[in-house]
Design an enzyme around this catalytic site. Structure first.
Site, PDB file in Angstrom:
ATOM      1  N   HIS A 128       0.851  -1.177   0.000  1.00 14.71           N
ATOM      2  CA  HIS A 128       0.000   0.000   0.000  1.00 14.71           C
ATOM      3  C   HIS A 128       0.892   1.235   0.000  1.00 14.71           C
ATOM      4  O   HIS A 128       2.121   1.143   0.055  1.00 14.71           O
ATOM      5  CB  HIS A 128      -0.938  -0.002   1.205  1.00 14.71           C
ATOM      6  CG  HIS A 128      -2.113  -0.923   1.031  1.00 14.71           C
ATOM      7  ND1 HIS A 128      -3.122  -0.665   0.135  1.00 14.71           N
ATOM      8  CD2 HIS A 128      -2.430  -2.096   1.632  1.00 14.71           C
ATOM      9  CE1 HIS A 128      -4.019  -1.628   0.190  1.00 14.71           C
ATOM     10  NE2 HIS A 128      -3.624  -2.517   1.083  1.00 14.71           N
ATOM     11  N   ASP A 158      -0.319   7.140  -3.466  1.00 12.06           N
ATOM     12  CA  ASP A 158      -1.540   6.881  -4.219  1.00 12.06           C
ATOM     13  C   ASP A 158      -1.898   8.013  -5.178  1.00 12.06           C
ATOM     14  O   ASP A 158      -2.143   7.775  -6.361  1.00 12.06           O
ATOM     15  CB  ASP A 158      -2.719   6.675  -3.259  1.00 12.06           C
ATOM     16  CG  ASP A 158      -2.772   5.267  -2.692  1.00 12.06           C
ATOM     17  OD1 ASP A 158      -1.977   4.416  -3.119  1.00 12.06           O
ATOM     18  OD2 ASP A 158      -3.610   5.022  -1.814  1.00 12.06           O
TER      19      ASP A 158
END
Length: 378
Positions: A128, A158
């Site tokens: 992540h 992200d």
């Protein structure tokens, strides 16, 4: 509306950076068709809050059922670009990998969003944002001196290093394809993008200008680039880096004759303490008004709920209200082909039948696809 009007982008629904990249393209006027999987929507009952899917049309297709892949192939054949965010090799199993798609549509720009990239020893590992920025060198420098690294939400990996860079890569490749007539693959890896965002700091580190975490000019080390608490528990952000701004700052704070030289790093801790004491004498609103008419680089730290009501944001219409909820306006702005107010998100499968009709799928076959669960929606 928007500078990308006329382009069609097909997006296989995912989470985070892929949808954000496609949202940016939709904000700029591209016709983005989101392929949703059955049961895949996170906003079944709150479509108005599905900001990352604003401005997109949506068709719901089950790739695991016969005929599903063929529909996606038809969509790809009609498109300028394609965006997916699976681990390497997943869509190849469905004959929807780059080689298959570029054979069917040689002009296609095939965008791939991953954390670690399409190759390398970590390419098939789960991760992540925190993992990607960790090995990109972006996590380690963030935080206070003597403390562990601070997690910068998921903005660096992200959204900044991931979705933003994928959208940039897509536009670059789409522009090139207009001249060459040839598509290509855009390999957007968050680890690459986060590392790219660190370009200037990598330079500063190697020149010796940048030191350990929390001891530098713009990471909380300096008293004139810091966040200070006010009497009411609010916070003020100080960014008085340049000497002319710093001078105005300390004068307005009433400390012009009390503090040592701005760049005397040995005195920075003591200077911070004195400035912190001063800010605690009044509430945040007092300090905002006190610094509002001067170039001291001092602003209030707004909570997320306060952003929409700040006078500057209201004057620029930076936050818009749509469908009863507030959200950021499209950005950047254009003088002639501006994207303007973002369009609404739609429920999963909202445009299924309309898109099938555009593809030339006969009414009878549309009904058969619905009956067999290959597609879902309206």
């Amino acid at each position: 509306m928007g500078p990308l009007a006329g382009l069609r982008i097909i997006e296989v629904a995912g989470i985070g950076p892929g949808p954000f990249a496609a949202m940016l393209l939709a904000d700029m006027g591209a016709d983005v068709i989101r392929i949703e999987r059955p049961g895949g929507s996170m906003f079944a009952n709150q479509t108005e809050l599905d900001f990352l899917n604003r401005g997109k049309r949506c068709i719901c297709i089950d790739l695991k059922k016969e005929g599903g892949v063929a529909l996606v192939q038809q969509l790809i054949a009609s498109a300028d670009g394609f965006i997916e965010g699976f681990r390497p090799g997943v869509l190849e199993k469905y004959t929807l990998g780059p080689d298959d798609c570029l054979r069917a549509n040689p002009r296609l720009v095939y965008g791939r969003m991953t954390g670690f990239g399409q190759d390398g020893p970590l390419s098939n590992r789960a991760g992540h944002d925190i993992n990607y920025i960790a090995i990109a060198g972006a996590l380690h420098p963030m935080g206070r001196a003597g403390e562990k690294p601070a997690i910068p939400l998921n903005l660096v990996g992200d959204f900044g290093g991931g979705g933003m860079l994928l959208a940039f890569g897509m536009v670059c490749a789409l522009l090139e394809a207009k001249g060459s007539g040839k598509g290509q693959v855009v390999d957007a890896a968050m680890v690459d993008g986060a590392s790219l965002l660190m370009t200037s700091l990598f330079s500063a580190w190697q020149t010796g200008y940048w030191g350990e975490r929390g001891t530098n000019m713009i990471d909380g080390g300096a008293p004139f680039y810091e966040v200070y608490q006010t009497r009411d528990g609010g916070f003020m952000a100080v960014g008085a880096l340049e000497s002319q701004f710093y001078q105005v700052f300390v004068e307005r704070l009433g400390l012009a004759d009390e503090l040592p030289n701005q760049y005397d790093m040995a005195q920075w801790p003591a200077m911070k303490e004195r400035i912190a004491e001063a800010f605690l004498q009044h509430d945040r609103d007092h300090w905002e008004a006190h610094f509002a008419d001067c170039d001291a680089c001092v602003t209030p730290v707004l909570s997320m709920d306060e952003v929409k009501d700040h006078p500057h944001n209201r004057a620029r219409n930076s936050i818009v209200v749509k469908d009863g909820v507030w959200q950021p306006r499209t950005a950047p702005r254009f003088s002639r082909t501006d994207g303007g107010e973002p369009a609404s998100a739609v429920p999963s499968g909202h445009d299924t039948m309309a898109i099938l009709a555009e593809l030339g799928v006969a009414d009878e076959y549309q009904r058969e696809l619905l009956a067999n669960g290959v597609v879902m929606g309206e």
